[in-house]
Design a protein around this motif. Structure first.
Motif, short mmCIF file in Angstrom:
data_model
loop_
_atom_site.label_atom_id
_atom_site.label_comp_id
_atom_site.label_asym_id
_atom_site.label_seq_id
_atom_site.Cartn_x
_atom_site.Cartn_y
_atom_site.Cartn_z
N LEU A 130 -11.72 -0.34 -2.71
CA LEU A 130 -12.33 0.06 -1.16
C LEU A 130 -11.11 -0.60 -0.71
N ARG A 131 -11.24 -1.83 -0.35
CA ARG A 131 -10.27 -2.16 0.90
C ARG A 131 -8.86 -1.74 0.62
N ARG A 132 -8.34 -1.43 -0.46
CA ARG A 132 -7.30 -0.57 -0.47
C ARG A 132 -7.56 0.73 0.51
N ALA A 133 -8.10 1.58 -0.28
CA ALA A 133 -8.51 2.81 0.69
C ALA A 133 -8.65 3.11 1.80
N VAL A 134 -9.38 2.01 1.97
CA VAL A 134 -9.40 2.34 3.91
C VAL A 134 -8.36 1.53 4.53
N SER A 182 -13.30 -6.59 8.56
CA SER A 182 -13.29 -8.10 7.40
C SER A 182 -11.38 -8.12 6.84
N GLY A 183 -11.26 -7.49 7.80
CA GLY A 183 -9.41 -7.52 8.01
C GLY A 183 -8.28 -6.24 7.34
N ALA A 184 -9.27 -5.45 6.96
CA ALA A 184 -8.16 -4.35 5.58
C ALA A 184 -7.12 -3.71 6.43
N VAL A 241 -3.82 3.86 8.45
CA VAL A 241 -1.97 4.42 8.57
C VAL A 241 -1.97 5.31 9.98
N ALA A 242 -1.23 5.29 11.56
CA ALA A 242 -1.17 6.04 12.06
C ALA A 242 -0.72 5.95 12.66
N ASP A 243 0.52 6.47 13.46
CA ASP A 243 1.02 6.11 14.99
C ASP A 243 0.20 5.91 16.00
#
Length: 64
Positions: free
Chosen positions: A5-9, A38-40, A14-16
């Motif tokens: 779930l953390r990786r998916a979030v 939480s830092g993802a 990721v965006a400009d």
């Protein structure tokens, strides 16, 4: 599962440009926002929008 779930979030944040999180009150948006906080991912500022009488009530609750 939590790491997945953390990786998916993190991948979806990721965006400009600045990224926001829409909280619908459901479990899925709450989990995504909590994992993000939480830092993802990068820092996201929150914004509360409401209209009508509920806005004044929410403001009083937020003030403590």
């Amino acid at each position: 599962m939590l790491e997945s779930l953390r990786r998916a979030v993190k991948r979806r944040l990721v965006a400009d440009v600045d990224v926001g999180v829409l909280l619908s009150g459901g479990l899925d948006s709450t989990v995504a926002a909590a994992l993000h906080a939480s830092g993802a991912g990068p820092v996201v500022l929150g914004l509360f929008v409401d209209y009508g009488q509920r806005a004044a009530e929410a403001e009083r609750r937020a003030a403590g």
